[in-house]
Design a protein around this motif. Sequence first.
Motif, PDB file in Angstrom:
ATOM      1  N   SER A 186       0.825  -1.208   0.000  1.00 52.56           N
ATOM      2  CA  SER A 186       0.000   0.000   0.000  1.00 52.56           C
ATOM      3  C   SER A 186       0.862   1.261   0.000  1.00 52.56           C
ATOM      4  O   SER A 186       0.381   2.349  -0.313  1.00 52.56           O
ATOM      5  N   ALA A 187       2.146   1.114   0.325  1.00 52.58           N
ATOM      6  CA  ALA A 187       3.059   2.265   0.343  1.00 52.58           C
ATOM      7  C   ALA A 187       3.770   2.464  -0.994  1.00 52.58           C
ATOM      8  O   ALA A 187       4.626   3.346  -1.116  1.00 52.58           O
ATOM      9  N   ASP A 188       3.426   1.671  -2.003  1.00 49.44           N
ATOM     10  CA  ASP A 188       4.153   1.720  -3.277  1.00 49.44           C
ATOM     11  C   ASP A 188       4.167   3.110  -3.906  1.00 49.44           C
ATOM     12  O   ASP A 188       5.208   3.578  -4.382  1.00 49.44           O
ATOM     13  N   ALA A 189       3.011   3.771  -3.956  1.00 50.71           N
ATOM     14  CA  ALA A 189       2.948   5.075  -4.628  1.00 50.71           C
ATOM     15  C   ALA A 189       3.820   6.106  -3.920  1.00 50.71           C
ATOM     16  O   ALA A 189       4.533   6.884  -4.565  1.00 50.71           O
ATOM     17  N   ALA A 190       3.769   6.119  -2.598  1.00 48.08           N
ATOM     18  CA  ALA A 190       4.601   7.060  -1.838  1.00 48.08           C
ATOM     19  C   ALA A 190       6.080   6.748  -2.031  1.00 48.08           C
ATOM     20  O   ALA A 190       6.911   7.660  -2.199  1.00 48.08           O
ATOM     21  N   ASN A 191       6.425   5.461  -2.022  1.00 48.56           N
ATOM     22  CA  ASN A 191       7.824   5.079  -2.229  1.00 48.56           C
ATOM     23  C   ASN A 191       8.292   5.403  -3.647  1.00 48.56           C
ATOM     24  O   ASN A 191       9.459   5.753  -3.864  1.00 48.56           O
ATOM     25  N   LEU A 192       7.379   5.284  -4.607  1.00 47.86           N
ATOM     26  CA  LEU A 192       7.722   5.618  -5.988  1.00 47.86           C
ATOM     27  C   LEU A 192       8.078   7.095  -6.109  1.00 47.86           C
ATOM     28  O   LEU A 192       9.043   7.460  -6.803  1.00 47.86           O
ATOM     29  N   LEU A 193       7.339   7.950  -5.434  1.00 45.75           N
ATOM     30  CA  LEU A 193       7.646   9.383  -5.464  1.00 45.75           C
ATOM     31  C   LEU A 193       9.021   9.648  -4.856  1.00 45.75           C
ATOM     32  O   LEU A 193       9.815  10.432  -5.407  1.00 45.75           O
ATOM     33  N   SER A 194       9.319   9.003  -3.743  1.00 46.13           N
ATOM     34  CA  SER A 194      10.644   9.166  -3.133  1.00 46.13           C
ATOM     35  C   SER A 194      11.739   8.703  -4.088  1.00 46.13           C
ATOM     36  O   SER A 194      12.806   9.334  -4.189  1.00 46.13           O
TER      37      SER A 194
ATOM     38  N   PRO B   8      -4.368   7.635 -12.652  1.00 49.47           N
ATOM     39  CA  PRO B   8      -3.125   7.757 -11.883  1.00 49.47           C
ATOM     40  C   PRO B   8      -2.873   6.551 -10.982  1.00 49.47           C
ATOM     41  O   PRO B   8      -3.765   5.740 -10.728  1.00 49.47           O
ATOM     42  N   TRP B   9      -1.644   6.467 -10.481  1.00 46.54           N
ATOM     43  CA  TRP B   9      -1.229   5.355  -9.628  1.00 46.54           C
ATOM     44  C   TRP B   9      -2.173   5.186  -8.438  1.00 46.54           C
ATOM     45  O   TRP B   9      -2.776   6.147  -7.951  1.00 46.54           O
ATOM     46  N   LEU B  10      -2.255   3.959  -7.936  1.00 49.45           N
ATOM     47  CA  LEU B  10      -3.110   3.677  -6.791  1.00 49.45           C
ATOM     48  C   LEU B  10      -2.421   4.110  -5.502  1.00 49.45           C
ATOM     49  O   LEU B  10      -1.273   3.739  -5.236  1.00 49.45           O
ATOM     50  N   GLY B  11      -3.143   4.870  -4.691  1.00 48.70           N
ATOM     51  CA  GLY B  11      -2.619   5.309  -3.409  1.00 48.70           C
ATOM     52  C   GLY B  11      -2.766   4.236  -2.348  1.00 48.70           C
ATOM     53  O   GLY B  11      -3.165   3.099  -2.619  1.00 48.70           O
ATOM     54  N   SER B  12      -2.491   4.597  -1.118  1.00 46.09           N
ATOM     55  CA  SER B  12      -2.514   3.631  -0.017  1.00 46.09           C
ATOM     56  C   SER B  12      -3.905   3.074   0.238  1.00 46.09           C
ATOM     57  O   SER B  12      -4.052   1.984   0.790  1.00 46.09           O
ATOM     58  N   ASN B  13      -4.944   3.813  -0.181  1.00 44.48           N
ATOM     59  CA  ASN B  13      -6.318   3.346   0.015  1.00 44.48           C
ATOM     60  C   ASN B  13      -6.825   2.502  -1.145  1.00 44.48           C
ATOM     61  O   ASN B  13      -7.990   2.101  -1.166  1.00 44.48           O
ATOM     62  N   GLY B  14      -5.972   2.231  -2.133  1.00 42.71           N
ATOM     63  CA  GLY B  14      -6.369   1.405  -3.266  1.00 42.71           C
ATOM     64  C   GLY B  14      -7.092   2.146  -4.362  1.00 42.71           C
ATOM     65  O   GLY B  14      -7.524   1.536  -5.341  1.00 42.71           O
ATOM     66  N   SER B  15      -7.230   3.461  -4.234  1.00 39.94           N
ATOM     67  CA  SER B  15      -7.886   4.284  -5.250  1.00 39.94           C
ATOM     68  C   SER B  15      -6.856   5.156  -5.953  1.00 39.94           C
ATOM     69  O   SER B  15      -5.792   5.450  -5.394  1.00 39.94           O
ATOM     70  N   PRO B  16      -7.156   5.594  -7.180  1.00 44.05           N
ATOM     71  CA  PRO B  16      -6.200   6.449  -7.900  1.00 44.05           C
ATOM     72  C   PRO B  16      -5.898   7.728  -7.136  1.00 44.05           C
ATOM     73  O   PRO B  16      -6.785   8.337  -6.529  1.00 44.05           O
TER      74      PRO B  16
ATOM     75  N   LYS C 146      -5.372  11.480  -6.259  1.00 36.81           N
ATOM     76  CA  LYS C 146      -6.085  12.668  -6.726  1.00 36.81           C
ATOM     77  C   LYS C 146      -5.151  13.830  -7.030  1.00 36.81           C
ATOM     78  O   LYS C 146      -5.553  14.790  -7.693  1.00 36.81           O
ATOM     79  N   ASP C 147      -3.915  13.755  -6.535  1.00 37.44           N
ATOM     80  CA  ASP C 147      -2.954  14.834  -6.779  1.00 37.44           C
ATOM     81  C   ASP C 147      -1.591  14.220  -7.085  1.00 37.44           C
ATOM     82  O   ASP C 147      -0.949  13.642  -6.207  1.00 37.44           O
ATOM     83  N   VAL C 148      -1.171  14.326  -8.337  1.00 39.95           N
ATOM     84  CA  VAL C 148       0.127  13.780  -8.741  1.00 39.95           C
ATOM     85  C   VAL C 148       1.073  14.896  -9.177  1.00 39.95           C
ATOM     86  O   VAL C 148       2.046  14.654  -9.889  1.00 39.95           O
ATOM     87  N   SER C 149       0.798  16.114  -8.743  1.00 41.36           N
ATOM     88  CA  SER C 149       1.631  17.243  -9.142  1.00 41.36           C
ATOM     89  C   SER C 149       3.068  17.088  -8.652  1.00 41.36           C
ATOM     90  O   SER C 149       4.007  17.536  -9.322  1.00 41.36           O
ATOM     91  N   ALA C 150       3.266  16.444  -7.493  1.00 43.23           N
ATOM     92  CA  ALA C 150       4.625  16.233  -6.990  1.00 43.23           C
ATOM     93  C   ALA C 150       5.399  15.281  -7.899  1.00 43.23           C
ATOM     94  O   ALA C 150       6.617  15.433  -8.076  1.00 43.23           O
ATOM     95  N   TYR C 151       4.710  14.316  -8.488  1.00 43.59           N
ATOM     96  CA  TYR C 151       5.349  13.404  -9.442  1.00 43.59           C
ATOM     97  C   TYR C 151       5.703  14.167 -10.722  1.00 43.59           C
ATOM     98  O   TYR C 151       6.781  13.972 -11.299  1.00 43.59           O
ATOM     99  N   ALA C 152       4.784  15.028 -11.158  1.00 44.88           N
ATOM    100  CA  ALA C 152       5.011  15.796 -12.381  1.00 44.88           C
ATOM    101  C   ALA C 152       6.246  16.675 -12.264  1.00 44.88           C
ATOM    102  O   ALA C 152       6.944  16.922 -13.256  1.00 44.88           O
ATOM    103  N   ALA C 153       6.536  17.139 -11.056  1.00 41.21           N
ATOM    104  CA  ALA C 153       7.701  17.995 -10.850  1.00 41.21           C
ATOM    105  C   ALA C 153       9.004  17.239 -11.097  1.00 41.21           C
ATOM    106  O   ALA C 153      10.031  17.849 -11.415  1.00 41.21           O
ATOM    107  N   GLN C 154       8.988  15.912 -10.970  1.00 39.47           N
ATOM    108  CA  GLN C 154      10.194  15.109 -11.144  1.00 39.47           C
ATOM    109  C   GLN C 154      10.296  14.477 -12.532  1.00 39.47           C
ATOM    110  O   GLN C 154      11.398  14.194 -13.006  1.00 39.47           O
ATOM    111  N   LEU C 155       9.158  14.255 -13.176  1.00 43.92           N
ATOM    112  CA  LEU C 155       9.130  13.498 -14.423  1.00 43.92           C
ATOM    113  C   LEU C 155       9.159  14.403 -15.650  1.00 43.92           C
ATOM    114  O   LEU C 155       8.599  15.500 -15.650  1.00 43.92           O
TER     115      LEU C 155
END
Length: 556
Positions: A273-281, A304-312, A314-323
């Motif tokens: 469930s921590a995959d999305a957060a770890n991916l950002l790191s 978008p990627w699934l968050g810790s609650n299993g749903s997409p 809602k805010d991936v702007s932090a990912y966009a800043a890196q990609l």
Amino acid sequence: MAPLIAINNHTTASAPRPHILYNVQVTLSRKHTVAPRRYSQFVALHETLKDPFTLPPKRLLATTFIPSAWVDDALIAERKAGLTQYLSDLLQSPDYKDAPALLAFLSADDILAPRKFDVEDAVPSTLSRKAALDIDLTSDGDAEAAATPIAAAYYPDWAGLTPENIDFSKFDILFFAFATPNSSSQLSFGSGSQAILKRLATAAHKSGKGTKVVLSIGGWGGCQYFSSSVGTSANRAKLVSSIQSVINSNGLDGIDIDWEYPNSPGAGQPYSSADAANLLSFFKSLRSALGTSKIISAAVPHLPWLGSNGSPLKDVSAYAAQLTYVNIMNYDVWGASSNPGPNAPLGNLCGTSKQPQASAQAALAQWKAAGFPASKLLLGLPLYGYVSKSTKTGLTGSLLPSPDMLLLQKTELPPVSESTKESSAEDPAEPDMHFLNGSHAHPKEVKTAAANANLQSWWGQQIPFNAIVKSGALVKHSDGTYGEGGGFKMGWDDCSDTPFLFNTAQQTVVTYDDTWSLTDKAKFAKSNGMAGCFTWSLDQDDGLTLQNAIRKSLGK
């Protein structure tokens, strides 16, 4: 007292092209006025009011193959009824009945300044498909300013291509597939793969065409150790170091993360469930190590990627800043089935899809809504299709995903061996449907089909576009387009803007993309300010025919 509305007749106008005017008859206190309005003007009113009422759907007339008068009659009748109901709903609503935009719309005045021709206003029987495709598709919302769109492609290491023979002038980026993370959080390559990668990068840079070569990591079945490799700071550091070493030693221009999928079992790999957060790191560490000059991209599904609650998320702007880019895999929406559906829908164009979030239009809207700019989104285009055992002569919509997001999973058929091919052709296993998960899998080996274009040996499998042509089911025309052949009939699904072939005697349906549908999707990407398009994969093209059509539509 609300005015009475009726649309009983219509007229046509000739400039700038033949189009339909619906005569809106407004009756109030015995006073009658008539306001001629185009369908696109109703759409503009709807967008201005942001009302909850329903318009008759867009039909994307550019997909009409053979103009005919009955198409005119059917479309006009449908729209007269639907537009009348729409205006009546507005006038019965206390929230909208006095809106200035509505009152102006119902006046007899010409309410809109001249605008460019809209395909949806056309008289179908006067507009050929080729002419329609030459008209720029209008975008939903404001298109973001973007640089010259990118034309990219994935280059599979198993394709058997000679890197030095690639026409690099046709590709801005080549994503080399694949390396995979291993249990030690290092990169692993298949036998001989890294040598091909180095040859490709060397040839691309020597060509002088500016083509960038990016290594893609993962792919369907190659994500066993992704979750663990980004799960701790120590493992992330190992993976980043390994990536940096491979980039430097092979002269690469960047890295592509094709993790299918975070917080999902995908092909059966561990997940957290921590995959999305770890991916950002991980992305932050990777960007810090590679600097701003290298490409960092990620292959993703429609949501978008699934968050810790299993749903997409809602805010991936932090990912966009890196990609640098996100590569939207708009394919595998529907696999082989007795009720075949489109592989890569442009949109939910008839408003009838059971899974409206699985299309190019929906993906763009969903990623933008989550904070990822269109100018960093690449739209994926498939150069392959699916062969189904079916007697259908039309396509069905996408299935509804389950609440627990099983849409991000995929079950593939096992490889069909020569010894079992004959028996499986008689009664092939029915594969699970592919939902919101365009995925990068190894295709079946291309076999030479029978002379009469019998594709029954392909039932239940992906088929490269060039294999469809090789079979004779598609025949290339002198203008670079393709038509039916070998006993197959060609159909067009207006609701997804994709072609299909069928042969009821053989119980075979082929869903795929061609120059027409790829042109439409590339034009959609360009008109909506997307970064461009990529294909999966360049080895499945018929020479460079499809790539050339895509490039032309992107204005290259």
